[in-house]
Design a protein around this motif. Structure first.
Motif, mmCIF file in Angstrom:
data_model
loop_
_atom_site.group_PDB
_atom_site.id
_atom_site.type_symbol
_atom_site.label_atom_id
_atom_site.label_comp_id
_atom_site.label_asym_id
_atom_site.label_seq_id
_atom_site.Cartn_x
_atom_site.Cartn_y
_atom_site.Cartn_z
ATOM 1 N N VAL A 180 1.083 -58.366 90.270
ATOM 2 C CA VAL A 180 0.179 -59.518 90.242
ATOM 3 C C VAL A 180 -0.267 -59.797 88.817
ATOM 4 O O VAL A 180 -0.450 -60.959 88.427
ATOM 5 N N ASP A 181 -0.424 -58.768 88.020
ATOM 6 C CA ASP A 181 -0.878 -58.942 86.653
ATOM 7 C C ASP A 181 0.096 -59.809 85.864
ATOM 8 O O ASP A 181 -0.303 -60.560 84.983
ATOM 9 N N GLY A 182 1.402 -59.702 86.186
ATOM 10 C CA GLY A 182 2.395 -60.510 85.477
ATOM 11 C C GLY A 182 2.256 -61.989 85.747
ATOM 12 O O GLY A 182 2.750 -62.816 84.973
ATOM 13 N N LEU A 183 1.549 -62.344 86.831
ATOM 14 C CA LEU A 183 1.425 -63.760 87.174
ATOM 15 C C LEU A 183 0.382 -64.481 86.331
ATOM 16 O O LEU A 183 0.295 -65.698 86.369
ATOM 17 N N ARG A 184 -0.419 -63.720 85.589
ATOM 18 C CA ARG A 184 -1.439 -64.386 84.780
ATOM 19 C C ARG A 184 -0.876 -64.808 83.430
ATOM 20 O O ARG A 184 -1.489 -65.579 82.704
ATOM 21 N N THR A 185 0.324 -64.286 83.023
ATOM 22 C CA THR A 185 0.882 -64.593 81.705
ATOM 23 C C THR A 185 1.540 -65.954 81.711
ATOM 24 O O THR A 185 2.068 -66.426 82.719
ATOM 25 N N GLN A 186 1.541 -66.595 80.547
ATOM 26 C CA GLN A 186 2.168 -67.900 80.378
ATOM 27 C C GLN A 186 3.644 -67.751 80.060
ATOM 28 O O GLN A 186 4.087 -66.704 79.578
#
Length: 706
Positions: free
Chosen positions: A628-634
């Motif tokens: 899920v943390d990877g989904l916050r990156t642009q």
């Protein structure tokens, strides 16, 4: 046949030991009261000595009484005493037994004391007879003098009569024989002239005090030099002889050869202070030396300890037998002695496969570390034992401290702790004491030790974090998270105590408490919201999943709280589900059959084998926060998402749905993450974006608002 337990060791045959003792006395040619009476006497003494060994607290007095009883029975030969110590030492306990050694030393002391008193009594009798003779008839005087001469000449001790200046005026044949001089040569010499130079001045002063009537008796053990240069240990007992009106007239000295007793005491002391297997100093001698160093330490003096433990020694004993293990210990002790003792340091065996090196007069901790590395190198070469070539490694705990800043007990305790670190860090290495690490370990121990009481006192509480449908605000579940309201440390998160609970086994009773409290809360929400109430999600540790009573415990808790199985979800890690053994899988299958939901927690951090999940009783997976943390990156262009991370999550969701599994995403913290999870079809989310963990009342408010 009568037996008695001696000092907690082997059982002793009283009659048999008494017979062996009696035969040993008879073999010396010593006078005795007859074999039957002798055996009866010695059997009674054996019983008293055996009782003394088993008594608490230990008291060596019965040993001294036994020695005196031997003399009272006319058993007075020095060889008889030696054989007595030999027979009793072998029959009363193992060599090196501290109580046995002390008791035998007391017996020898009582024997010699009684023998000296008997001789002194004879001397007093002679003195009294002489006084009577001076006022009696000439015939009585001659008779008394004849008795005196008989005792004087035939006494087993050397006897000398000296003037008040300490010069001999007469000596018996025994004293002449002991010193190698004739009686004529002895006369005119001072008593101190025969004493070894190391003690001559002290003896001269003692007999000078006797001559000045400052004392009536003196006694000292000294080395006496024979005419041929040989030296023997003797006890010198001097007495002041007074005249008819109490005026000082002469000095008498009795000389008893106590070489055998002295050597026996040295042997007993060596046995008491050295390890019988390896010959190294034992822990008693180590602590004696350690306390001596601390007592004599000056400002800035330091003491260091290397605590050594062999790695895998138990496996050697179990695989090859204790004889091979003993050979290995002897070889290791020899290598340590060669490397350490010649450098001026003390190396001692503490017991088992543990050794300690005591170091002082060193310049820096670096020297101690270098010595530890040298020891590891010395032990690295294979050891021959029992026809095998055994590889040996060791772990070493090193402590180097200023004497003024610690105590011997603290030093050894720190070394023991540091040895544990060396073991825990991989073995075959040394570790240096670290005060900060010790403080952390002590804090962990205190938490671990106080956990059972904390559970009984109700110091644990539950927070709840909601599981929310993606694309809305509907609460479909609440995960129970345990907290510890510590009276001194405040509110503790699970990362401070759950791992400790798993190490100690407290996770089982703590987990049952969490499960029951959560189910009771779930029942309250069911009563409040009916079918719209959230399910209760509870984490299950690996150790809990392995408990044989897991199914019965869960069923009993559901029955007591009244919560339907469908409203309970148990979360387990992948390792608990897919690891070795079938017990957890069988238990979870039964729970699933009862209607309890099973979810895989932190999915993606373990096996992540979706195909294998087809065979497991699982209804849901919870994606690890790292996905899920990877989904916050642009993405590469501002304002655009990272498509690779999104495709990975989408693929996992699609595969899970293909297996009829629901997916909850953990660690949702931003709206971007929530929107992208909804876009890829994720069922629900959990994280700070929706709500932080909180008390059950907060979930109740959210339910009512919805």
């Amino acid at each position: 046949m009568t037996h008695v337990t001696v000092a907690g060791t082997d059982r002793v045959d009283l009659d048999g030991l008494a017979r062996r003792w009696a035969q040993a006395v008879v073999d010396t040619g010593c006078a005795h009261p007859g074999m039957a009476r002798l055996r009866a006497l010695l059997r009674d003494l054996v019983r008293r000595l055996a009782d003394a060994l088993d008594a608490e607290p230990f008291d060596a007095t019965p040993g001294r009484r036994a020695g005196a009883d031997l003399v009272a029975a006319d058993i007075t030969g020095g060889e008889a005493l030696g054989r007595t110590v030999e027979v009793l030492g072998a029959g009363l306990g193992r060599p090196g037994d501290g109580r046995v050694l002390r008791l035998l030393g007391a017996l020898a002391e009582g024997f010699t004391q009684a023998l000296r008193e008997r001789t002194r009594d004879a001397q007093e009798e002679i003195r009294a007879a002489a006084a009577v003779a001076r006022v009696d008839t000439e015939a009585a005087l001659r008779a008394t003098e004849a008795r005196f001469r008989a005792v004087f000449a035939g006494a087993p001790f050397g006897i000398g009569i000296a003037d008040l200046g300490g010069r001999l005026v007469d000596a018996n044949g025994t004293l002449a024989e002991m010193t190698g001089y004739t009686r004529e040569e002895l006369c005119g010499r001072r008593i101190a002239d025969f004493v070894h130079p190391a003690g001559a001045a002290a003896v001269a002063e003692l007999f000078a005090e006797l001559g000045r009537a400052e004392r009536d008796r003196v006694r000292t053990d000294q080395q006496v030099c024979r005419r041929d240069g040989q030296v023997f240990w003797a006890q010198l007992a001097g007495s002041l002889i007074r005249g008819e009106h109490g005026e000082p007239r002469f000095q008498s000295v009795m000389v008893e050869d106590v070489t055998e007793r002295h050597q026996q005491q040295l042997r007993l002391r060596h046995q008491a202070l050295h390890d019988p297997l390896t010959g190294l100093p034992n822990r008693t001698l180590l602590f004696d030396r350690l306390y001596e160093l601390f007592e004599s330490a000056g400002t800035g003096d330091r003491v260091a300890v290397c605590y050594i433990d062999l790695d895998g020694f138990k496996a050697v004993n179990d695989s090859f037998g204790h004889d091979v293990g003993d050979e290995l210990l002897i070889a290791v002790a020899h290598r340590l002695h060669e490397r350490v003792s010649r450098a001026g340091h003390l190396v001692a065996r503490m017991g088992g496969d543990e050794f300690v090196i005591l170091i002082h007069d060193h310049r820096s901790t670096g020297e101690v570390v270098a010595l530890a590395e040298a020891v590891l190198d010395a032990l690295a070469q294979p050891v021959g034992a029992g026809g095998h070539r055994l590889a040996v490694t060791a772990s070493i705990g090193i402590v180097d401290r200023d004497c003024a800043a610690t105590t011997p007990a603290e030093l050894m305790r720190a070394a023991d702790i540091t040895l544990y670190w060396a073991k825990a860090d991989g073995k075959g290495r040394w570790a240096l004491f670290d005060a900060d690490r010790t403080d952390r370990e002590v804090a962990r121990y205190e938490l671990s030790a106080s956990m059972p009481g904390a559970l009984d006192r109700g110091e644990f509480v539950l927070d709840y974090q909601p599981l929310v449908l993606c694309g809305g605000d509907t609460i479909i579940g609440a995960e129970a998270l345990v907290r510890w309201r510590h009276p001194r440390l405040g509110r503790l998160a699970p990362d401070r105590f759950v791992a400790l609970a798993e190490e100690t086994g407290m996770i089982v009773p703590l987990g049952l408490w969490v499960l029951e409290e959560a189910c009771r809360q779930g029942r309250q929400w069911r009563d409040l919201a009916g079918d719209a109430a959230p399910l209760i999600s509870v984490n299950l540790a690996v150790r809990q999943a392995q408990e044989p009573s897991l199914v019965d415990d869960v069923a009993a808790i559901l029955d007591r709280t009244g919560l339907e199985p469908a409203y309970l979800q148990l979360e387990l890690t992948e390792s608990a589900l897919i690891g070795p053994g079938h017990e957890p899988l069988a238990a979870l299958t039964k729970l699933a059959a009862m209607g309890v939901r099973i979810a895989i927690d932190d999915f993606g951090t373990g096996y992540s084998n979706l195909t294998y999940l087809r065979t497991l009783p699982v209804q849901a997976i919870k994606l690890a926060g790292s996905f899920v943390d990877g989904l916050r990156t642009q993405g590469r262009r501002p304002g655009h998402a990272d498509r690779a991370g999104e495709r990975m999550v989408a693929t996992l969701v699609q595969l899970a749905h293909a297996l009829d599994l629901t997916v909850t995403a953990e660690g949702v913290e931003t709206r971007m993450q929530a929107d992208r999870l909804r876009a890829v079809g994720c069922d629900s989310g959990q994280g700070f974006f929706y709500a932080h963990p909180g008390p059950p009342e907060r979930i109740t408010e959210m339910i009512l608002a919805w």
